[in-house]
Design a protein around this motif. Structure first.
Motif, PDB file in Angstrom:
ATOM      1  N   SER A 159       0.810  -1.220   0.000  1.00 52.05           N
ATOM      2  CA  SER A 159       0.000   0.000   0.000  1.00 52.05           C
ATOM      3  C   SER A 159       0.843   1.269   0.000  1.00 52.05           C
ATOM      4  CB  SER A 159      -0.982   0.001   1.178  1.00 52.05           C
ATOM      5  OG  SER A 159      -1.975  -0.969   0.957  1.00 52.05           O
ATOM      6  N   VAL A 160       1.950   1.241  -0.732  1.00 52.81           N
ATOM      7  CA  VAL A 160       2.763   2.437  -0.933  1.00 52.81           C
ATOM      8  C   VAL A 160       2.502   2.961  -2.339  1.00 52.81           C
ATOM      9  CG1 VAL A 160       4.572   1.765   0.705  1.00 52.81           C
ATOM     10  CG2 VAL A 160       4.782   1.094  -1.687  1.00 52.81           C
ATOM     11  N   PRO A 161       2.659   4.276  -2.555  1.00 54.78           N
ATOM     12  CA  PRO A 161       2.368   4.853  -3.872  1.00 54.78           C
ATOM     13  C   PRO A 161       3.257   4.285  -4.974  1.00 54.78           C
ATOM     14  CG  PRO A 161       2.588   6.571  -2.209  1.00 54.78           C
ATOM     15  CD  PRO A 161       3.019   5.290  -1.569  1.00 54.78           C
ATOM     16  N   VAL A 162       2.629   3.983  -6.115  1.00 54.87           N
ATOM     17  CA  VAL A 162       3.350   3.501  -7.290  1.00 54.87           C
ATOM     18  C   VAL A 162       3.353   4.582  -8.365  1.00 54.87           C
ATOM     19  CG1 VAL A 162       3.351   1.780  -9.147  1.00 54.87           C
ATOM     20  CG2 VAL A 162       2.801   1.095  -6.812  1.00 54.87           C
ATOM     21  N   GLN A 163       2.192   5.224  -8.567  1.00 57.53           N
ATOM     22  CA  GLN A 163       2.049   6.267  -9.579  1.00 57.53           C
ATOM     23  C   GLN A 163       0.902   7.179  -9.172  1.00 57.53           C
ATOM     24  OE1 GLN A 163       1.635   4.707 -13.535  1.00 57.53           O
ATOM     25  NE2 GLN A 163       1.601   6.720 -14.486  1.00 57.53           N
TER      26      GLN A 163
ATOM     27  N   ILE B 197      -6.677   2.339  -5.527  1.00 56.01           N
ATOM     28  CA  ILE B 197      -6.399   3.743  -5.818  1.00 56.01           C
ATOM     29  C   ILE B 197      -6.840   4.579  -4.634  1.00 56.01           C
ATOM     30  CG2 ILE B 197      -6.964   5.713  -7.298  1.00 56.01           C
ATOM     31  CD1 ILE B 197      -7.303   3.721  -9.592  1.00 56.01           C
ATOM     32  N   GLN B 198      -5.928   5.424  -4.156  1.00 55.45           N
ATOM     33  CA  GLN B 198      -6.262   6.351  -3.073  1.00 55.45           C
ATOM     34  C   GLN B 198      -6.602   7.697  -3.700  1.00 55.45           C
ATOM     35  OE1 GLN B 198      -3.248   7.065  -0.040  1.00 55.45           O
ATOM     36  NE2 GLN B 198      -4.898   7.265   1.456  1.00 55.45           N
TER      37      GLN B 198
ATOM     38  N   SER C 125      -7.278  -2.119   8.963  1.00 58.32           N
ATOM     39  CA  SER C 125      -5.995  -1.878   8.327  1.00 58.32           C
ATOM     40  C   SER C 125      -5.394  -3.170   7.775  1.00 58.32           C
ATOM     41  CB  SER C 125      -5.020  -1.242   9.317  1.00 58.32           C
ATOM     42  OG  SER C 125      -4.830  -2.107  10.418  1.00 58.32           O
ATOM     43  N   LYS C 126      -6.035  -4.310   8.053  1.00 56.10           N
ATOM     44  CA  LYS C 126      -5.523  -5.579   7.558  1.00 56.10           C
ATOM     45  C   LYS C 126      -5.923  -5.759   6.097  1.00 56.10           C
ATOM     46  CE  LYS C 126      -5.678  -7.910  11.977  1.00 56.10           C
ATOM     47  NZ  LYS C 126      -6.223  -9.030  12.734  1.00 56.10           N
ATOM     48  N   VAL C 127      -5.004  -6.288   5.314  1.00 54.38           N
ATOM     49  CA  VAL C 127      -5.267  -6.541   3.904  1.00 54.38           C
ATOM     50  C   VAL C 127      -5.412  -8.045   3.727  1.00 54.38           C
ATOM     51  CG1 VAL C 127      -4.362  -6.290   1.580  1.00 54.38           C
ATOM     52  CG2 VAL C 127      -3.923  -4.524   3.281  1.00 54.38           C
ATOM     53  N   LYS C 128      -6.539  -8.474   3.150  1.00 56.54           N
ATOM     54  CA  LYS C 128      -6.802  -9.894   2.955  1.00 56.54           C
ATOM     55  C   LYS C 128      -7.030 -10.176   1.488  1.00 56.54           C
ATOM     56  CE  LYS C 128      -9.411 -10.164   7.246  1.00 56.54           C
ATOM     57  NZ  LYS C 128     -10.718 -10.467   7.793  1.00 56.54           N
ATOM     58  N   GLY C 129      -6.778 -11.397   1.100  1.00 54.90           N
ATOM     59  CA  GLY C 129      -7.179 -11.873  -0.218  1.00 54.90           C
ATOM     60  C   GLY C 129      -6.401 -11.304  -1.374  1.00 54.90           C
ATOM     61  N   ILE C 130      -5.166 -10.846  -1.158  1.00 57.74           N
ATOM     62  CA  ILE C 130      -4.385 -10.303  -2.266  1.00 57.74           C
ATOM     63  C   ILE C 130      -3.655 -11.435  -2.968  1.00 57.74           C
ATOM     64  CG2 ILE C 130      -2.427  -8.831  -2.869  1.00 57.74           C
ATOM     65  CD1 ILE C 130      -3.188  -7.066  -0.564  1.00 57.74           C
TER      66      ILE C 130
END
Length: 141
Positions: free
Chosen positions: A12-16, A94-95, A117-122
Motif C-alpha cells: 500500500s505504498v504509492p506507485v504512480q 487507488i487512493q 488496516s488488515k489486507v486480505k485476499g491479495i
C-alpha cells in the motif's frame, strides 16, 4: 484539485499518481479513452468514474467486476479525502486525495463501520500495468 494514487498491491505504498484540476468527470479503466488507464485483467474498459457534483465529488462504479471500499461493493457514493477504492475484489487499489478536505472521518461515517488496516485476499501473481493520458503530478504544482 484531485489526486489519484495507484497503491502497490502488497505494501500500500504509492506507485504512480495523477493530478487533475477540477474537471467534471475522471474516468478510470482499461480503455485508452480514459483519463487513467490501468492494464489489468479484472479492470473493465470503463470501470469507474469520479464525477464533480456541485462542490463535492462522487464515485460511480461502472465495471462488471465492481468497485470496493473496505471490502464492500459500492455502486455510487461521495468521495472523501484519503479514501481507497479497489477495482474488482482483487484488482488495483487507488487512493483519492481532494485538496482542502478532511481525511477519512466522513468515509467511516458513510460506511457505518470502522475500516480495517488488515489486507486480505491479495493475489501477488496478478500484476497491474499502468498508463495515463494525463501528465503525472510533479512536486511544486
Amino acid at each position: 484539485m484531485i489526486t489519484l494514487t495507484l497503491l502497490h498491491p502488497l505494501q500500500s505504498v504509492p506507485v504512480q499518481s495523477w493530478t487533475f484540476e477540477p474537471e467534471s468527470v475522471i474516468r478510470i479503466g482499461r480503455s485508452t479513452d480514459n483519463e487513467v488507464i490501468l492494464y489489468s485483467a479484472v479492470v473493465s474498459r470503463h470501470h469507474v468514474e469520479i464525477r464533480r457534483n456541485g462542490l463535492a465529488w462522487e464515485i460511480v462504479s461502472l465495471g462488471a467486476n465492481g468497485t470496493y471500499i473496505d471490502g464492500k461493493r459500492i455502486t455510487q457514493m461521495p468521495v472523501v479525502d484519503g479514501m481507497i477504492i479497489r477495482l474488482a475484489s482483487s484488482g488495483p487499489k487507488i487512493q483519492i486525495h481532494i485538496e482542502g478536505e478532511i481525511p477519512n472521518s466522513k468515509q467511516k461515517a458513510a460506511l457505518g463501520k470502522r475500516s480495517s488496516s488488515k489486507v486480505k485476499g491479495i493475489d501477488p501473481s496478478k500484476e497491474t500495468f499502468v498508463n495515463s493520458k494525463s501528465t503525472q503530478s510533479e512536486e511544486g504544482n
